[in-house]
Write a protein that holds these residues in place. Structure first.
Motif, short mmCIF file in Angstrom:
data_model
loop_
_atom_site.label_atom_id
_atom_site.label_comp_id
_atom_site.label_asym_id
_atom_site.label_seq_id
_atom_site.Cartn_x
_atom_site.Cartn_y
_atom_site.Cartn_z
N GLU A 1 3.63 1.40 -1.46
CA GLU A 1 4.06 1.73 -2.77
C GLU A 1 3.23 2.14 -3.56
OE1 GLU A 1 7.03 0.83 -4.37
OE2 GLU A 1 7.96 -0.25 -2.77
N GLN A 2 1.93 1.95 -3.39
CA GLN A 2 0.75 2.59 -4.48
C GLN A 2 0.84 3.95 -3.76
OE1 GLN A 2 -0.48 1.34 -6.99
NE2 GLN A 2 -1.52 3.54 -7.23
N TRP B 1 0.70 -1.05 -0.18
CA TRP B 1 -0.03 -0.02 0.11
C TRP B 1 0.98 1.22 -0.08
CZ3 TRP B 1 -4.42 0.24 -2.02
CH2 TRP B 1 -5.22 -0.74 -1.85
N ARG C 1 -7.35 9.59 -4.20
CA ARG C 1 -6.85 8.13 -3.60
C ARG C 1 -5.95 8.11 -2.76
NH1 ARG C 1 -6.65 9.16 -9.55
NH2 ARG C 1 -4.47 9.54 -9.51
N SER C 2 -4.97 9.14 -2.43
CA SER C 2 -4.14 9.06 -1.32
C SER C 2 -4.74 8.66 0.00
CB SER C 2 -3.05 10.07 -1.35
OG SER C 2 -2.43 10.23 -2.72
N ILE D 1 -6.28 5.13 0.59
CA ILE D 1 -5.06 4.32 0.87
C ILE D 1 -4.78 4.62 2.57
CG2 ILE D 1 -2.58 3.62 0.42
CD1 ILE D 1 -3.09 4.46 -2.63
N ARG E 1 3.18 6.09 -5.61
CA ARG E 1 2.85 6.39 -7.02
C ARG E 1 1.48 7.52 -7.12
NH1 ARG E 1 3.79 0.64 -7.13
NH2 ARG E 1 5.08 0.07 -8.78
N GLU E 2 0.68 7.37 -6.18
CA GLU E 2 -0.46 8.45 -6.29
C GLU E 2 0.23 9.82 -5.98
OE1 GLU E 2 -3.04 7.72 -7.30
OE2 GLU E 2 -3.50 5.71 -7.18
#
Length: 274
Positions: free
Chosen positions: A49-50, A47, A76-77, A80, A53-54
């Motif tokens: 890592e994603q 998570w 989105r962040s 997460i 990206r966000e």
């Protein structure tokens, strides 16, 4: 139409599911507690890592003047971060004697890959080296391992870590300043051209600008508000994580005193000026 299936990429291979979902050995020392911690760290690392990206998408939106795109990335962040906080409940009851040994029961054993890089990307700066997140920079991110890298160095034995590299790049905070300046707001020049590797001290001049941003109540104000939400969510994760480490090990999980330290202090300070 004939499709050459040899050129196709199978969905599980595309997602690297075999590598990501490979469970830790059932014979790990420490019994189920050690395995539970390893699985939780792997999930948290994915998570993070994603989230990185966000945050990258957020910075690109700000740098290119794309307010709606930046707001979508912040949204989105935040989702997460809520998932990250919720997952901490799984390891909250763990005690030191349920883990493998005293070494893996230390504070660093509870720190997922990507956490230190995330705080650096947001804008946190600290002169002292972190205790974890020892990953060499790479354009292609690998799925995080079940355990954090040891504090002594990166997995290949040397090189600059992802977190250290992030501390020398413009942060989300720096991208926000550039976005505001491009919208015509008089951001102080000493902030726009500051050394991005150094901590940014609270700026009364910037706070005056932020008051104007909020009173204009446009897209820039919405972005600032969502960044406060992001900062609050990150503080919540840090607080829950620190309490879990103290509960399991009895060690001070916050030696830097940063659990409640905001990443965007000016966005908080301006609340009393509105």
């Amino acid at each position: 139409m004939i499709v050459d299936q040899s050129q196709e990429t199978a969905y599980p291979s595309y997602l690297a599911l075999d590598e990501i979902l490979t469970p830790p050995p059932r014979t790990r020392p420490g019994g189920s507690g050690g395995t539970l911690l390893a699985v939780a760290l792997r999930a948290q690392g994915l998570w993070f890592e994603q989230l990185l990206r966000e945050l990258g998408a957020l910075q690109r939106g700000l740098d290119h003047g794309d307010g709606p795109g930046a707001l979508r990335a912040v949204d989105r962040s935040l989702r997460i971060l809520r998932a990250l906080v919720a997952q901490l409940e799984v390891v909250e009851p763990l005690a030191a004697w349920e883990l493998a040994d005293g070494e893996t029961a230390g504070p660093g054993a509870f720190e997922p890959a990507g956490f230190r890089e995330t705080e650096a990307v947001l804008g946190w700066r600290d002169r002292r080296p972190p205790s974890a997140d020892r990953r060499p920079p790479s354009a292609d991110r690998r799925p995080p391992s079940a355990e954090p890298y040891p504090a002594g160095g990166s997995p290949d034995g040397g090189g600059v870590t992802e977190a250290e590299a992030a501390r020398h790049r413009p942060s989300v905070f720096d991208s926000l300043l550039g976005y505001l300046a491009a919208r015509g707001y008089p951001v102080p020049c000493d902030l726009l051209y500051r050394d991005v590797s150094s901590p940014a001290a609270p700026s009364p001049g910037l706070q005056d600008v932020l008051v104007r941003v909020h009173r204009d109540d446009g897209a820039a104000a919405q972005i600032c508000e969502r960044l406060v939400d992001l900062d609050e969510g990150f503080q919540e994760w840090r607080y829950r994580h620190a309490r879990i480490v103290e509960r399991a090990t009895g060690d001070d999980a916050d030696p830097r005193g940063d659990v409640f330290a905001p990443v965007f202090p000016d966005l908080w300070a301006v609340r009393s000026l509105l």
